[in-house]
Design a protein around this motif. Structure first.
Motif, short mmCIF file in Angstrom:
data_model
loop_
_atom_site.label_atom_id
_atom_site.label_comp_id
_atom_site.label_asym_id
_atom_site.label_seq_id
_atom_site.Cartn_x
_atom_site.Cartn_y
_atom_site.Cartn_z
N ILE B 377 -1.93 -21.77 -38.64
CA ILE B 377 -1.87 -21.57 -40.09
C ILE B 377 -3.29 -21.73 -40.60
CG2 ILE B 377 -0.88 -22.31 -42.28
CD1 ILE B 377 1.46 -23.45 -40.86
N VAL B 378 -3.87 -20.65 -41.08
CA VAL B 378 -5.27 -20.67 -41.51
C VAL B 378 -5.34 -20.53 -43.02
CG1 VAL B 378 -7.53 -19.82 -40.85
CG2 VAL B 378 -5.54 -19.09 -39.58
N GLY B 379 -6.27 -21.22 -43.60
CA GLY B 379 -6.48 -21.09 -45.03
C GLY B 379 -7.57 -22.03 -45.47
N GLU B 380 -8.03 -21.83 -46.70
CA GLU B 380 -9.06 -22.72 -47.23
C GLU B 380 -8.38 -23.91 -47.88
OE1 GLU B 380 -12.81 -20.13 -48.12
OE2 GLU B 380 -11.28 -19.70 -49.59
N SER B 381 -9.18 -24.85 -48.37
CA SER B 381 -8.56 -26.00 -49.02
C SER B 381 -7.80 -25.52 -50.24
CB SER B 381 -9.62 -27.03 -49.38
OG SER B 381 -10.65 -26.41 -50.08
#
Lengths: 301, 629
Positions: B377-381
């Protein structure tokens, strides 16, 4: 010191590398308690930075890279060696000398959350270094507006508090504060490590743009080899308080000589599964090779 | 992660899918400490009482009908009447007048006591906290001596030496009590002394005096005010206590002297005892309440009312009722999906706000994980990736609500459609046994008070029901499995004795100790050095292959994704942007956001060039205004 680094040092004319010179720097921290042993944070550090140049300083946590930046700023005790800035010895500068020096030397810290006083408005934070230098309030206000524009923040930010901004915006405020007095050197201590990927890209762009516009020099401290490669002219690699390799960015970050730098380069994963698999294999091969070399040399693992 | 802070925005970004009009946008509240203080009924009462007392004390000369020592011998111990509204004492002095003059002296001396204590404790605390070193060592000694002195005996000695002056007694008490200010100030200063903004001020060349007044004093201001409220109360009590014992100056009217006087006539006229006691109780009580009210106002303690059902929007309510209907008929999962290890369907997670709205942090997220598969699961803060992972683990904060969707694990719902909380009953049977967790900060996830061995063995004994000896053998083997060279030494070590990379290996050993089916790793390598990260990634890959577990890897690093994952989910602002096999997502991302993220990677870029496409300055500026940052 490697042969190439020596060569590199020889070819650089002193005038070019004249802005900041660090020679045989040693930093010891006093241990805790009575007659405690001193802790040597830095050993025989030699670096130099020329006008408009960026020296990237890369290393893992505890390698002393942050301490080196702090020693240059006068925030860490210098136990031996010399730091000269524009030919002037600043190893043990007094607070008064520092105040003069702060016109030319500034800092951007890693954590944009604690590097801004939460109780002060952005305008006050940015006006602080101007006030120290005796600038009038109206002139300071004008300069603050310019600065906000320069780092891409809206001008109504003046009357806002740091907590109203996101990490990337706060880092822009910190950069604006560093720029306030148009310094010649900015020590950047992991300035993008706490930021998101896309924010990091924008802030790096900002650093490059500022350098292009103002000709400022950076001492750019980071643990990320990719970041350092992107922004630096030259790179110094630190390991356990020493500089193990130093040279042009392209060479050090693509074809390093020192075993540690080689390990560092191959440890950073690339965003493609197949290339990463290859890099992983390369890394295992390198580790195996270094282990064998160490065994042959009789160094315990 | 500092997700909530990171997304704090000036204005919501256009195109932001999550309806985040409340909460993070308008959080900025200034000078509200006073406003909040006035909103607190107890605070107002305290302020009113103290103001009344102060007015009475200041205007005692005008308000009092008689002089404090004017005695009408013919009218002693009189009951209240038109002239002496509270009656008279045994010498025929007017009680009301003496109460007013008493207020003057009592309050003034209490203030003197606090002023002396502050004048000594505050500067000493500031200097000791800021410079540390010798001054701190010496002042700590002095403070320790002061604190070990028996206060009452010192005060009695001072009275014997200097006579019955309330002022001298209060100055002495102020000195005795100054350590409390010293300690308060010193610890407050110590906590900010090494803050980076103080360093930045030093680099700017600010003098120490300016740094202390500008950057450090603001930290101690509030605690000092609270402390003063408490100290003033204590001073009144101590002073009155001394005078009650008959050690006061009988020529001066104070509440303590009146108390002493009243006690002598307690059988004849009990009201003589009542009035000074009442005045003291009122004042001390008001001071304590004021201190509490200020503390509450500073603590930002806005409570969120729990209106569990009403908080839903109409749209949510519709799905909820539909879901409720579904639950009545089947508590089993949708047919054909049982084989997924984890399946998350249209998950929404939200936090009820004070104004009754719900701030969604995860919105309409669906994905699944199969056995033996690694999902990234990739994403920014602020993308909601950690919240999603925590809702699978059932570790969301108490205030969080599942506002939509369902989660199933191995063919059973852990969150059935329509439920607004993760069922802890169902999850506690899974967590630790079948689902385990590798955290981001290895050091803060090990208890410093226990050995690593103990922390590894105890859960195994509990979860697997095995003996301590067996668990120990197993623990040793696990430590060897995760590549720790000397398992016995690590087993006996305390967390501070091992490095961060080692601690993460220990936590991974703990995560696989009970043979789980699913491991949720939340940024497992973010806090580690790159070289250590590579080792830990190798370890996770090996273990995953060997044990055939499913892994959910939450990360922001595409390199880590490329290294480990089979499939990837990209998240932004709580929504799922894109999902697919790792090669497809990394090589041919369909969505613009994923493309932007990948374009921000530095790997393979020409050094010294702009990363964000030109015209960079305009983009940077406009994006700053849009708050995409």
């Amino acid at each position: 010191m490697t042969e190439r680094a020596a060569l590199d040092a020889a070819e650089s004319a002193p005038t070019q590398r004249g802005l900041l010179r660090v020679e045989d720097l040693v930093v010891d921290y006093a241990g805790k308690g009575f007659r405690a042993k001193k802790f040597r944070a830095l050993t025989d550090i030699n670096i130099s930075i020329g006008q408009g140049e960026t020296l990237g300083l890369v290393g893992e946590s505890g390698s002393g890279k942050t301490t080196l930046g702090r020693a240059v700023l006068g925030l860490a005790p210098v136990s031996g060696g010399r730091i000269t800035f524009e030919g002037q010895d600043i190893s043990h500068a007094t607070r008064r000398q520092r105040r003069v020096l702060s016109r030319d030397m500034q800092v951007v810290f890693q954590d944009p959350y604690t590097s801004l006083n939460p109780a002060l408005e952005i305008g006050d934070i940015l006006a602080e270094p101007l006030g120290v230098q005796g600038m009038e309030a109206t002139a300071a206000k004008k300069r603050v507006k310019e600065l906000l524009d320069q780092v891409g923040l809206p001008s109504d930010a003046i009357h806002r508090l740091p907590r109203e901004f996101s990490g990337g915006q706060r880092q822009r405020v910190a950069i604006a504060r560093a720029l306030a007095l148009s310094p010649k050197l900015i020590v950047c201590d992991e300035p993008v490590s706490a930021l998101d990927l896309s924010t990091q890209a924008r802030v790096l762009d900002l650093f490059l743009q500022i350098q292009k516009d103002t000709g400022v020099s950076y001492l750019f401290v980071s643990h990320d080899l990719d970041v350092v490669r992107h922004i630096s002219h030259r790179v110094a690699v630190m390991y356990r308080g020493e500089i193990v390799e130093q040279g042009p960015a392209e060479v050090v970050t693509r074809d390093p000589e020192h075993p540690y730098t080689q390990r560092l380069l191959l440890a950073s994963p690339v965003p493609d599964p197949d290339r990463q698999e290859k890099r992983r294999a390369d890394r295992h091969r390198l580790l195996e090779m270094q282990r064998q070399q160490n065994e042959q040399a009789g160094v315990p693992a | 992660m500092t997700e909530s802070v990171e997304t704090a925005a000036l204005t919501p970004a256009p195109g932001r899918a999550v309806p985040e009009k409340s909460g993070q946008t308008g959080t900025v509240v200034r000078s509200t400490v006073l406003r909040r203080l006035f909103k607190n009924p107890l605070g107002i009462i305290a302020i009113v009482i103290l103001l009344a007392m102060a007015v009475m004390a200041v205007f005692a000369d005008a308000l009092a009908p008689f002089d404090e020592n004017f005695a009408n011998i013919s009218k002693t111990l009189a009951a209240p009447d038109g002239v002496n509204i509270l009656g008279t004492d045994s010498s025929g002095r007017d009680v009301w007048s003496r109460l007013l003059f008493g207020a003057q002296l009592t309050l003034a001396s209490a203030l003197l006591c606090a002023a002396v204590a502050i004048a000594i404790g505050l500067p000493a605390g500031l200097i000791a906290g800021y410079y540390a070193g010798k001054f701190e060592a010496v002042s700590n000694w002095v403070v320790s001596i002061l604190m070990s002195l028996p206060g009452l005996i010192v005060l009695l000695t001072i009275r014997a030496a200097f006579g019955p002056s309330v002022w001298i007694a209060m100055i002495a008490f102020g000195v005795l009590i100054s350590p409390s200010y010293f300690r308060l100030t010193r610890s407050a200063v110590q906590s900010v002394r090494n803050e980076l903004y103080v360093d930045a001020a030093r680099v700017s060349g600010l003098s120490d005096l300016r740094i202390i007044t500008r950057h450090i004093f603001s930290v101690v201001r509030a605690p000092i005010i609270i402390q003063t409220a408490a100290i003033a109360g204590v001073a009144i009590a101590i002073q009155s206590g001394l005078e009650f014992l008959g050690l006061g100056d009988p020529a001066k009217a104070t509440w303590g002297v009146m108390l002493s006087e009243g006690f002598k006539n307690v059988y004849l006229t009990p009201s003589l005892l009542f009035w000074p006691a009442f005045a003291m109780a009122l004042t001390i009580g008001a001071l304590v309440l004021l201190g509490n009210a200020i503390r509450d106002a500073l603590e930002d303690g806005e409570k969120i009312k729990h209106r569990r059902k009403k908080i839903r929007t109409a749209e949510d309510a519709a799905t909820a009722s539909a879901a409720k209907a579904a639950r009545k008929t089947v508590a089993t999962v949708e047919a054909g999906t049982e084989h997924h290890l984890v399946k998350v369907t249209n998950l929404g997670v939200g936090y009820p706000q004070a104004d009754g709205s719900v701030k969604k942090v995860v919105d309409d997220v669906s994905f699944h994980v199969d056995r033996g598969e690694i999902l990234g699961i990739v994403g920014e803060s602020g993308s909601g990736k950690s919240q999603t992972a925590f809702s699978i683990l059932g570790l969301l904060p108490d205030t969080a609500r599942i506002v939509a969707g369902a989660i199933q694990f191995d063919g059973n719902y852990t969150v059935a459609p329509g439920e607004d909380k993760v069922s802890q009953d169902r999850l506690s049977k899974l967590r630790g046994k079948r689902i385990s967790y590798i955290p981001q900060e290895p050091m803060s996830n090990l208890d410093p008070a226990f050995t690593i061995g103990y922390q590894l063995v105890t859960p195994m004994m509990r979860v697997l029901g095995i003996s301590k000896a067996e668990a120990t053998t197993r623990g040793m083997k696990l430590l060897a499995d995760v590549g720790i060279v000397n398992p016995e030494r690590t087993f006996k070590a305390y967390p501070h004795e091992v490095s961060g990379g080692m601690a993460q290996r220990v936590l991974i050993a703990g995560a696989i100790s009970c043979e789980p089916d699913l491991i949720i790793a939340d940024e497992p390598t973010t806090a580690l050095d790159v070289t250590v990260q590579a080792d830990v990634l190798d370890l996770i890959r090996d273990l995953q292959r060997r044990l055939g577990v499913g892994v959910i890897l939450v990360t922001h690093n595409f390199g880590v994704v490329a290294d480990l994952c089979d499939r990837v989910v990209v998240m932004q602002n709580g929504r799922l942007v894109e999902e697919g096999p790792v090669r497809e997502i990394l090589r041919n991302p369909k969505k613009e956001y994923t493309q932007t993220l990948l374009a921000s990677m530095l790997e393979g870029k020409e050094p010294m060039t702009m990363l964000v496409p030109a015209p960079s300055s305009v983009t940077a500026r406009s994006t700053a205004k849009e708050n995409v940052l």
